[in-house]
Design an enzyme around this catalytic site. Structure first.
Site, PDB file in Angstrom:
ATOM      1  CG  HIS A 166      -9.042  15.057  -4.180  1.00 33.08           C
ATOM      2  ND1 HIS A 166      -9.695  14.617  -5.306  1.00 33.08           N
ATOM      3  CD2 HIS A 166      -8.004  14.212  -4.005  1.00 33.08           C
ATOM      4  CE1 HIS A 166      -9.082  13.541  -5.766  1.00 33.08           C
ATOM      5  NE2 HIS A 166      -8.057  13.276  -5.005  1.00 33.08           N
TER       6      HIS A 166
ATOM      7  CE  LYS B 248     -20.754  10.906 -10.326  1.00 32.11           C
ATOM      8  NZ  LYS B 248     -20.610  10.797  -8.839  1.00 32.11           N
TER       9      LYS B 248
ATOM     10  CB  THR C 278     -17.609  14.044  -9.649  1.00 35.27           C
ATOM     11  OG1 THR C 278     -17.899  13.823  -8.269  1.00 35.27           O
ATOM     12  CG2 THR C 278     -16.119  14.156  -9.859  1.00 35.27           C
TER      13      THR C 278
ATOM     14  CE  LYS D  24     -23.804  19.644  -4.831  1.00 34.22           C
ATOM     15  NZ  LYS D  24     -22.695  20.076  -5.702  1.00 34.22           N
ATOM     16  NE  ARG D  25     -20.820  13.856   3.959  1.00 40.19           N
ATOM     17  CZ  ARG D  25     -19.965  13.144   4.726  1.00 40.19           C
ATOM     18  NH1 ARG D  25     -19.354  12.092   4.214  1.00 40.19           N
ATOM     19  NH2 ARG D  25     -19.715  13.477   5.967  1.00 40.19           N
TER      20      ARG D  25
ATOM     21  CE  LYS E 293     -19.521  19.307  -0.644  1.00 37.53           C
ATOM     22  NZ  LYS E 293     -19.066  18.953  -1.994  1.00 37.53           N
TER      23      LYS E 293
HETATM   24  C1  26W Z   1      -9.128  14.556   6.680  1.00 36.38           C
HETATM   25  C2  26W Z   1     -10.576  14.600   6.397  1.00 36.38           C
HETATM   26  C3  26W Z   1     -10.856  14.697   4.919  1.00 36.38           C
HETATM   27  C4  26W Z   1     -11.432  13.613   4.249  1.00 36.38           C
HETATM   28  C5  26W Z   1     -11.713  13.726   2.883  1.00 36.38           C
HETATM   29  C6  26W Z   1     -10.550  15.846   4.241  1.00 36.38           C
HETATM   30  C7  26W Z   1     -10.815  15.953   2.860  1.00 36.38           C
HETATM   31  C8  26W Z   1     -11.386  14.879   2.224  1.00 36.38           C
HETATM   32  C9  26W Z   1     -11.661  14.930   0.743  1.00 36.38           C
HETATM   33  C10 26W Z   1     -10.524  15.518   0.004  1.00 36.38           C
HETATM   34  C11 26W Z   1     -12.870  15.709   0.477  1.00 36.38           C
HETATM   35  C12 26W Z   1     -13.405  15.468  -0.907  1.00 36.38           C
HETATM   36  O1  26W Z   1     -14.081  14.504  -1.138  1.00 36.38           O
HETATM   37  N1  26W Z   1     -13.103  16.391  -1.827  1.00 36.38           N
HETATM   38  C13 26W Z   1     -13.818  16.389  -3.069  1.00 36.38           C
HETATM   39  O2  26W Z   1     -13.062  15.655  -4.040  1.00 36.38           O
HETATM   40  C14 26W Z   1     -13.761  15.554  -5.267  1.00 36.38           C
HETATM   41  C15 26W Z   1     -12.964  14.651  -6.203  1.00 36.38           C
HETATM   42  O3  26W Z   1     -11.843  15.311  -6.669  1.00 36.38           O
HETATM   43  C16 26W Z   1     -14.024  16.934  -5.879  1.00 36.38           C
HETATM   44  O4  26W Z   1     -14.791  16.784  -7.050  1.00 36.38           O
HETATM   45  C17 26W Z   1     -14.766  17.816  -4.881  1.00 36.38           C
HETATM   46  O5  26W Z   1     -14.871  19.125  -5.388  1.00 36.38           O
HETATM   47  C18 26W Z   1     -14.027  17.829  -3.544  1.00 36.38           C
HETATM   48  O6  26W Z   1     -14.760  18.537  -2.549  1.00 36.38           O
END
Ligand code: 26W
Length: 803
Positions: A353, A645, A641, A533-534, A539
């Site tokens: 992701h 929406k 995502t 979004k975060r 971003k």
């Molecule tokens: C280890 C810390 C950590 C925690 C969560 C690193 C990375 C993450 C996630 C992968 C971050 C995340 O939410 N990524 C998002 O995933 C979505 C679903 O596929 C995508 O639509 C977003 O573009 C992506 O930033």
């Protein structure tokens, strides 16, 4: 006792009686003294009763049909509220409205009394929740496995415009959507010695299960989300207690519970914390032990596991699943090493992701060897086997520079690896997994993300959902491609009028809510321009606020230059330790303070930033949006995502060619999308010019002026130097190319202004965005996973439409 296979149609009287029964006998409350909470619980239990039938039916059909099951392992499930979603999928919303009326309570108030299940950070967690709903709606036998965190994502509030975090505590109130399953409990070991395959953990906790049924559209199927809660292996230490050492007596309990106490609030930075690794193993080992227990209750030949079980790893967070499955198959079930490894690989799939280097997990071999000594041995052997089998280049591998690369481990232990948008999957092949892609051509595929139209259109936007159903029937809810039938209506003036009326209803509702909760008056005729979004530099919320400042300044300079009145809406949390993101939040709130009190621009421009953005707030903001901000640096947002929406809810997108924006633009038509910015390739090239920011700023009067206003403290009069660091970064450390894309973005925004001043033209394009958003349903995404990765079918196919 006969349980009907589908959600037994229930009439208002029956539902009313069920609610009254639960209030009295489950809540033990007299209606005369019932609180909103009591009514919500009573209604929730009454609705939950109607889920049990389809739930049992799904389990029985899966067992009877010896069907292959999908297991979705995720450290996050960003579910939000569940009551209204369940009512809609069971077709009981209207019935509930009439029951509420007859019992004298306000259904909306009841619905909004429910706390969000905020067991996730952002995109990855919400995607997992959409996937579970689609798996049930498609009748695909599946389980989600997660952690039942006592505290989900922190609550955000602003003090002096700055983010302050407070613990979230969704479990202080009873939670009507789960069933405790104390009989499903597994011991999870840590540390200790592992002498040639014989591992004696020195610490252990119990993973105890809580099940949440996930009902699908039309209540025809319900799968299970099994969440693990940590319990101590040893009970309360009475001896210590009696000796007065109360703290020590409670220690085992406290220690154990830390494992499922709180969600890590980072969503892009790997911290390498020991507790996080223990949480990841806690989830994964409990899930795998439960999966093998269920499999062996039906079959006895473990070599056939891949025929009946597909396990998906949601990013690398459960990537220890490879070594743990091998350990269980060899050490516990006596299979031979090679056989066990092949079974594991054929069973596992891995979804990536993110490409952000700082987000890729790489545990030190010391920590992995200390917490999971047996797994460290297994990882080294997997790495060895792979080196030998592939004759790979020296720099490729799992263990490198005393770190275990969890991405490489997940890749090597999976039969399929996928990215989450076409551009992202391509970049995954070209960058993070370039070498492994060479060694294993065809293993990397794409599965472009999607979102569930039940929550994100039918539930969140009744005015538009109603108009669509009145126009093309409501087949679209279970089959979003049917929205295509709206296309001809884009040219229909009367339909466009109704379409604008639906949008206006949502905008007025949002204006009222903003007025009530923030005391700021916003004009529903203005363009609602939304970025939610975060908060993260890639971003580029700072690009948005820089443009807002330029707009404000130019509106003041030439009030009659044909500006469209605008409301800039921001929403989003920053990871607590992410200082730069927190500074961006502070700046947005400081700018809002000045602009919202500026009599010159008055109603022409407002900036609002409601605190504590979450799933429920997204359901409120997205239907009211005219413009969707998807402005990340190209190559950085894996998919997005939220963008999907907004498109489904009739907002036009202003965005870069990044993630799924590329596919949204392809589907809705380039002419119905405000594109700007460098492409992913151009970003790489532009970065080679170390002066790229300085050159761009020197070429942009607008941006120069914006940075000047900020650096001189125009938005922080009490602390003029507050943003010197931020402005310096804009000039000298603009890693995400804000300056390079500023003018393109400003111009695209002016194009949006121009179109917004022509409501017929705007709404025509908006209708086409809705009509062409069918592809972005998570039903389509899940069908892709079922066909290309899991090899599973719907158990509903061939079943006459029960509803
Ligand atoms: C280890 C810390 C950590 C925690 C969560 C690193 C990375 C993450 C996630 C992968 C971050 C995340 O939410 N990524 C998002 O995933 C979505 C679903 O596929 C995508 O639509 C977003 O573009 C992506 O930033």
């Amino acid at each position: 006792m006969s349980m009907t296979k589908d959600a037994r149609p229930v009439n208002d009287a029956e539902l009313k009686q069920a609610v009254e029964q639960h209030l009295i006998y489950t809540l033990g409350k007299d209606a005369r003294h019932a609180s909103v909470y009591d009514w919500r619980m009573a209604l929730s239990y009454a609705i939950r009763d109607r889920i049990v039938g389809p739930w049992f039916h799904a389990t029985r059909r899966t067992y009877e049909g010896q069907r292959k099951r999908v297991y979705y392992l995720s450290m996050e499930f960003l579910i939000g509220r569940m009551l209204e979603d369940a009512m809609i999928n069971l077709g009981l919303l209207e019935a509930s409205e009439s029951v509420a009326k007859s019992l004298g309570f306000d259904l909306r108030q009841i619905i909004e009394d429910e706390p969000d299940a905020a067991l996730g950070n952002g995109g990855l967690g919400r995607l997992a929740a959409c996937f579970l709903e689609s798996l049930s709606s498609l009748g695909c036998p599946a389980h989600g496995y997660g952690i039942r965190y006592e505290h989900g994502l922190f609550r955000q509030r602003f003090e002096g415009g700055q983010q302050v975090e407070t613990p979230e505590d969704w479990l202080t109130q009873a939670h009507p959507w789960e069933f405790a399953r104390p009989e499903s409990a597994y011991e999870i070991g840590f540390k200790g010695e592992a002498v040639n395959g014989d591992w004696h953990p020195s610490e252990s906790v119990i993973a105890s299960a809580y099940d949440m049924p996930v009902i699908g559209w039309q209540g025809r199927w319900a799968n299970t989300l099994r969440m693990w809660s940590a319990k101590p292996t040893t009970l309360f230490d009475l001896e210590r207690f009696n000796s007065g050492d109360y703290a020590a007596a409670a220690e085992p309990e406290a220690l154990a519970r830390t494992l499922s106490r709180v969600l890590y609030p980072d969503d892009t930075t790997y911290q390498g914390k020991e507790l996080r690794l223990k949480q990841e193993f806690f989830l994964t080992s409990a899930a795998l032990q439960d999966i093998l227990r269920r499999y062996l209750s039906e079959y006895d030949d473990l070599t056939k596991l891949p025929q009946k079980v597909a396990i998906q790893m949601n990013d690398t967070h459960p990537a220890i699943a490879g070594p743990e499955l091998i350990r269980l198959l060899t050490d516990k079930h006596g299979l031979e090493w090679g056989v066990a490894q092949d079974i594991a690989r054929a069973t596992l799939g891995y979804t990536n992701h993110t490409l952000l280097p700082e987000a890729l997990e790489r545990w030190s071999t010391w920590l992995m060897g200390n917490i999971l000594p047996r797994h460290m041995q297994i990882i080294e052997r997997i790495d060895d086997d792979h080196r030998r089998a592939t004759k790979r280049p020296a720099h490729v591998g799992i263990v490198r520079n005393n770190e275990v690369q969890m991405g490489e481990l997940a890749f090597i232990m999976s039969h399929k690896v996928n990215g989450v948008s076409a551009l992202h999957s391509d970049l995954v092949k070209k960058t993070v997994f370039h070498d492994l892609n060479e060694l294993h051509p065809g293993r990397i595929i794409n599965q472009t993300n999607g979102v569930t139209p039940r929550r994100w259109l039918k539930l969140a936007n009744p005015p538009l959902a109603g108009l669509i159903s009145d126009t093309i029937g409501d087949g679209w809810i279970g089959d979003l491609d049917q929205l295509k039938a709206l296309e001809p209506h884009a040219n229909d003036k009367a339909f466009r009028k109704d379409f604008r009326a639906a949008k206006r209803t949502n905008k007025v509702a949002l204006s009222n809510w903003v007025g009530e909760t923030m005391g700021v008056q916003i004009n529903p005729n203005a363009m609602f321009d939304v970025q939610i979004k975060r908060i993260h530099e890639y971003k580029r919320q700072h690009l948005n606020i820089f443009e807002t400042i330029a707009l404000w300044h130019n509106m003041r300079e030439n009030p009659d230059a044909g500006w469209a009145p605008r409301v800039k809406v921001f929403g989003g949390k920053s990871a607590p330790g992410y200082a730069v993101a927190k500074e961006i939040i502070h700046l947005i709130n400081d700018v809002a303070q000045v602009i919202n009190n500026d009599p010159v621009t008055g109603d022409m421009l407002k900036v609002i930033y409601p605190p504590n953005y979450n799933v429920s707030m997204a359901e409120r903001l997205i239907p009211a949006a005219d413009l969707s901000e998807q402005i990340s640096t190209a190559g950085k947002e894996a998919s997005g995502t939220g963008n999907m929406k907004f498109t489904m809810n009739g907002a036009l997108t202003i965005g870069t060619l990044d993630g799924a924006n590329v596919e949204i633009r392809e589907h809705v038509g380039a002419e119905n999308f405000f594109l700007f910015g460098l492409t992913a390739d151009e970003v790489i090239k532009r970065r080679r010019n170390v002066r790229h920011a300085r050159d761009a700023i020197e070429a942009s009067q607008n941006m120069q002026h914006v940075l000047q206003l900020i650096v001189e403290g125009r938005f922080s009069p009490t602390d003029p130097d507050r943003y010197h660091g931020l402005v310096d970064r804009a000039w000298n450390h603009d890693h995400y190319l804000v300056a390079a894309d500023f003018e393109g973005y400003y111009t695209a925004q002016r194009a949006a202004d121009k179109l917004y001043l022509d409501p017929e033209a705007w709404s025509e394009q908006a209708v086409l965005n809705v009509a062409r958003s069918g592809f972005f349903s998570s039903d389509r995404t899940i069908r892709g996973y079922m066909a290309d990765i899991w090899g599973t079918e719907s158990a509903l196919d061939g079943e006459e439409d029960a509803a």
